[in-house]
Design a protein around this motif. Structure first.
Motif, PDB file in Angstrom:
ATOM      1  N   ASN A  82     -12.335  -3.149   2.721  1.00  0.00           N
ATOM      2  CA  ASN A  82     -12.650  -5.005   2.066  1.00  0.00           C
ATOM      3  C   ASN A  82     -12.988  -4.766   0.637  1.00  0.00           C
ATOM      4  N   VAL A  83     -13.448  -3.315  -0.138  1.00  0.00           N
ATOM      5  CA  VAL A  83     -13.952  -3.002  -1.548  1.00  0.00           C
ATOM      6  C   VAL A  83     -12.704  -4.243  -2.677  1.00  0.00           C
ATOM      7  N   ASN A  84     -12.986  -4.702  -2.703  1.00  0.00           N
ATOM      8  CA  ASN A  84     -11.718  -5.715  -3.842  1.00  0.00           C
ATOM      9  C   ASN A  84     -11.854  -5.336  -5.661  1.00  0.00           C
ATOM     10  N   GLN A  85     -10.804  -5.534  -6.268  1.00  0.00           N
ATOM     11  CA  GLN A  85     -10.942  -4.386  -7.848  1.00  0.00           C
ATOM     12  C   GLN A  85     -11.832  -4.970  -8.788  1.00  0.00           C
ATOM     13  N   SER A  86     -12.768  -6.470  -8.833  1.00  0.00           N
ATOM     14  CA  SER A  86     -13.911  -6.875  -9.592  1.00  0.00           C
ATOM     15  C   SER A  86     -15.368  -6.120  -9.390  1.00  0.00           C
ATOM     16  N   GLN A  87     -15.402  -5.435  -7.210  1.00  0.00           N
ATOM     17  CA  GLN A  87     -16.792  -4.784  -6.956  1.00  0.00           C
ATOM     18  C   GLN A  87     -16.476  -3.788  -7.776  1.00  0.00           C
ATOM     19  N   LEU A  88     -15.122  -2.818  -7.191  1.00  0.00           N
ATOM     20  CA  LEU A  88     -14.748  -1.708  -7.775  1.00  0.00           C
ATOM     21  C   LEU A  88     -15.358  -1.229  -9.234  1.00  0.00           C
ATOM     22  N   GLN A  89     -14.668  -2.358  -9.750  1.00  0.00           N
ATOM     23  CA  GLN A  89     -15.009  -1.876 -11.235  1.00  0.00           C
ATOM     24  C   GLN A  89     -15.994  -2.264 -11.572  1.00  0.00           C
ATOM     25  N   LYS A 117      -3.037   7.814  -3.486  1.00  0.00           N
ATOM     26  CA  LYS A 117      -3.469   6.842  -2.828  1.00  0.00           C
ATOM     27  C   LYS A 117      -2.538   6.447  -1.334  1.00  0.00           C
ATOM     28  N   PRO A 118      -2.475   6.145  -0.620  1.00  0.00           N
ATOM     29  CA  PRO A 118      -1.287   6.356   0.635  1.00  0.00           C
ATOM     30  C   PRO A 118      -1.066   4.553   0.305  1.00  0.00           C
ATOM     31  N   ASP A 119      -1.744   3.362   0.353  1.00  0.00           N
ATOM     32  CA  ASP A 119      -2.253   1.969   0.451  1.00  0.00           C
ATOM     33  C   ASP A 119      -1.936   1.214  -1.101  1.00  0.00           C
ATOM     34  N   SER A 120      -2.583   0.582  -1.524  1.00  0.00           N
ATOM     35  CA  SER A 120      -2.242  -0.161  -3.198  1.00  0.00           C
ATOM     36  C   SER A 120      -4.359  -0.678  -2.545  1.00  0.00           C
ATOM     37  N   SER A 121      -4.753  -0.830  -2.340  1.00  0.00           N
ATOM     38  CA  SER A 121      -6.063  -0.529  -2.219  1.00  0.00           C
ATOM     39  C   SER A 121      -6.915  -0.138  -3.702  1.00  0.00           C
ATOM     40  N   PHE A 158      -9.092   5.738  -9.286  1.00  0.00           N
ATOM     41  CA  PHE A 158      -8.602   4.826  -8.320  1.00  0.00           C
ATOM     42  C   PHE A 158      -7.733   4.088  -8.103  1.00  0.00           C
ATOM     43  N   ASN A 159      -7.055   4.294  -9.223  1.00  0.00           N
ATOM     44  CA  ASN A 159      -6.028   3.225  -9.054  1.00  0.00           C
ATOM     45  C   ASN A 159      -4.968   3.884  -8.496  1.00  0.00           C
ATOM     46  N   LYS A 160      -4.754   5.181  -8.303  1.00  0.00           N
ATOM     47  CA  LYS A 160      -4.216   5.994  -7.907  1.00  0.00           C
ATOM     48  C   LYS A 160      -4.713   7.544  -6.523  1.00  0.00           C
ATOM     49  N   ASN A 161      -5.902   7.699  -7.298  1.00  0.00           N
ATOM     50  CA  ASN A 161      -6.466   8.796  -6.123  1.00  0.00           C
ATOM     51  C   ASN A 161      -6.841   8.441  -4.819  1.00  0.00           C
ATOM     52  N   SER A 162      -7.055   8.750  -3.798  1.00  0.00           N
ATOM     53  CA  SER A 162      -7.890   8.434  -3.162  1.00  0.00           C
ATOM     54  C   SER A 162      -9.108   9.588  -2.554  1.00  0.00           C
ATOM     55  N   ILE A 163      -9.965   8.719  -1.591  1.00  0.00           N
ATOM     56  CA  ILE A 163     -11.101  10.394  -1.108  1.00  0.00           C
ATOM     57  C   ILE A 163     -10.871  10.070  -0.027  1.00  0.00           C
ATOM     58  N   ASN A 164     -10.412  12.041   0.211  1.00  0.00           N
ATOM     59  CA  ASN A 164     -10.366  12.528   1.410  1.00  0.00           C
ATOM     60  C   ASN A 164     -11.015  13.932   1.763  1.00  0.00           C
ATOM     61  N   ILE A 165     -12.235  13.731   2.562  1.00  0.00           N
ATOM     62  CA  ILE A 165     -13.139  14.799   2.865  1.00  0.00           C
ATOM     63  C   ILE A 165     -12.839  16.068   3.368  1.00  0.00           C
ATOM     64  N   ARG A 166     -11.579  15.598   4.315  1.00  0.00           N
ATOM     65  CA  ARG A 166     -11.003  16.154   5.436  1.00  0.00           C
ATOM     66  C   ARG A 166      -9.966  17.413   4.734  1.00  0.00           C
TER      67      ARG A 166
END
Length: 579
Positions: A496-503, A475-479, A456-464
């Motif tokens: 809206n998702v922060n690092q602690s919730q992702l962890q 990832k195009p940004d630092s979210s 998650f630190n470097k890759n994005s999720i894209n269904i297109r």
């Protein structure tokens, strides 16, 4: 008349008893959640009625055909607040004076209500013509006419004790206890996921009620904007709706604005006199202000109206007391409707999709990864995108990418909304069925393993887009979590998702994968065995125990390695190297 799980009342008079130029649909008996008859599934596909398993089910209706038929059905329907003790037979006999009744059911929400669908819309008009404005004594009433009615008994024709009790249909999901019992008694993990879907998905009755509420709100909106439509979107229509979910709707003014494209007659062009405002956003805020005040002052059953006009997408939020729905109303949200159509197609494409999405959402809610309160939590929409992305990554893929669906589109499918390319094929027959035969049990386990180790630190999720050479997209940004909106591609739906919730999500995914890998996790439980399979994943106490057990196993392994190193024996050194 009782059916397993849900009580329903659908004794229907024959439409043929009254002369009519319109042929009414064949009579059908509605059934409980997850057990809708095969004919109803095929001809009146309710939102959320695709069976689970490995067989593909291709619906005979497109998304918009389903919407149009449901909307027309709602226009022939009335909502009636009934006395707690009423004769169903006499109630239907009274209504049949205005025309044949196609179907009906009762439900409870702050009283007893009946949803009655006539065979013809003229029957509704006939009923409204003899309906009176109530007298309120010392209080004044606002003489607003709608299809939300109140029934009073002048004098019971027979004693209340002789009346058969009304048995309402269920509009709520099962209790946690009942759901746990059903999952414990399942025969396999696959059976558990199927059971969860059947118990939580929207029923035929609940879907009809949602379209009816939209139709009642439309009656108010058309007083100001003739020709407008109130359309439901989101979970209510995309096949992923759960009993008790909110009702999202929007005022579609697109049909009204299409009048501009009419050809001029001769040398003249007639236009309406209108007022101008500086921006589309201000127009939206003014429209919602008027509709919100109308609902507050004139809308029967509409309470707790909030006009949230400064949000990114302005809306009116309210509760519809008679149905129990929490409602959000926006304007011209056609991109959201296209997203609903896309999910409808994905959910209909393979029978495993909905079962997996329902289970992942339920798992996330059980561990407070999602919430009804706005905040840093992962949303259900984000989880659904993650499941679709995961299924696109299987070998062979279970679902195609959005770009693949776009390539299959023809001229009629082309759709550009506010500069966003929302084009994809609507014809499911053009999409080649997946050759993947993986079980739900395996997919559930692999989902947790996949995202438990996702970068998650470097890759994005894209269904297109199709991934090149199997590599993930940067990832195009630092979210912390980046999930690209399928159509508004510049938006991150999980910003809206922060690092602690992702962890927390990652840790729970890893622990869930560990539980499903255990030797006894796949075996049905007896009275002496702990919860197993999906049932174990939905219990926070079991997951806490699993966490401690994993930590203990890890500590014992480290201790064993240290002792082996300390002994310095060749055999120990060899074992250490292998480990």
């Amino acid at each position: 008349m009782a059916t397993r799980g849900v009580w329903l009342l659908t004794r229907l008079p024959l439409c043929s008893q009254t002369r009519s130029p319109v042929q009414c649909p064949a009579l059908r008996r509605l059934s409980c959640a997850g057990t809708v008859a095969a004919g109803l599934r095929r001809e009146e596909q309710p939102s959320g009625s695709v069976e689970t398993g490995c067989q593909d089910k291709t619906p005979t209706k497109t998304f918009y055909e389903e919407q149009d038929e449901r909307r027309e059905q709602a226009q022939r329907t009335v909502l009636v607040h009934c006395p707690s003790k009423i004769s169903e037979k006499e109630f239907l006999k009274h209504l049949s004076q205005h025309g044949p009744v196609h179907s009906h059911f009762f439900y409870e929400s702050f009283g007893l209500y009946a949803v009655v669908e006539f065979c013809q819309k003229d029957s509704v008009d006939s009923l409204l013509n003899v309906t009176q404005i109530p007298a309120m004594g010392m209080e004044a009433v606002i003489p607003f006419r709608s299809r939300f009615l109140n029934l009073k008994l002048k004098s019971p024709s027979r004693p209340v004790s002789e009346m058969s009790p009304i048995q309402p249909s269920n509009q709520l999901p099962p209790s946690n206890r009942k759901l746990s019992e059903l999952l414990y008694s399942a025969e396999s993990v696959d059976d558990q996921l199927s059971t969860l879907l059947k118990e939580l998905q929207l029923t035929e009755e609940n879907t009809r009620l949602r379209y009816l509420i939209c139709s009642l709100i439309e009656d108010i909106a058309t007083a100001y904007f003739p020709g407008c439509t109130i359309r439901p979107f989101g979970s209510s229509v995309n096949t992923f709706g759960k009993l008790g979910c909110d009702l999202d709707m929007f005022i579609d003014l697109h049909e009204t604005r299409k009048l501009r494209t009419h050809k001029r007659i001769g040398n003249f062009l007639m236009e309406f006199q209108v007022k101008n405002v500086p921006s589309e956003r201000i127009a939206t805020q003014k429209i919602l202000t008027v509709i919100g005040e109308s609902l507050d002052h004139f809308g029967p059953g509409c309470v707790g109206i909030q006009k949230i006009l400064n949000a990114r997408c302005p809306l009116v939020r309210f509760s519809h007391q008679a149905s129990g729905f929490q409602c959000d109303l926006t304007t011209n949200n056609r991109v959201a409707l296209k997203s609903s159509e896309l999910l409808y197609i994905y959910g209909s494409m393979d029978s495993r999709v909905r079962a997996l999405v329902f289970s992942i959402r339920c798992w996330a809610r059980a561990h407070s990864l999602t919430s009804n309160i706005p905040g840093s939590w992962i949303t259900n929409f984000s989880l659904t995108m993650m499941v679709i992305f995961f299924l696109q990554r299987r070998s062979p893929p279970i679902l195609p990418t959005l770009d693949t669906l776009k390539a299959l589109a023809d001229t009629e499918d082309k759709c550009i909304i506010e500069g966003n390319n929302c084009t994809f094929t609507r014809d499911l027959n053009k999409i080649k069925p997946s050759e993947n035969t993986e079980t739900l049990e395996l997919l559930l386990k692999e989902f947790f393993e996949y995202f438990g180790n996702f970068a998650f630190n470097k890759n994005s999720i894209n269904i297109r887009q199709v991934n090149v050479l199997g590599r993930e997209q940067n990832k195009p940004d630092s979210s912390p979590l980046h999930i690209e909106n399928p159509f508004e591609t510049s938006l991150n739906i999980s910003k809206n998702v922060n690092q602690s919730q992702l962890q927390r999500f990652v840790e729970l995914a890893r622990e869930s994968a560990w539980v499903l890998h255990q030797e006894d996790a796949y075996l049905p439980s007896s009275s002496s065995k702990p919860p197993w399979g999906l049932a174990a994943l939905l219990l926070p106490s079991v997951m806490q125990s699993t966490k401690k057990q994993k930590k203990r196993c890890g500590s014992e392994r480290i201790k064993s390695l240290l002792e082996s190193m300390k002994s310095g024996s060749p055999e120990s050194s060899a074992n250490t190297s292998r480990n």
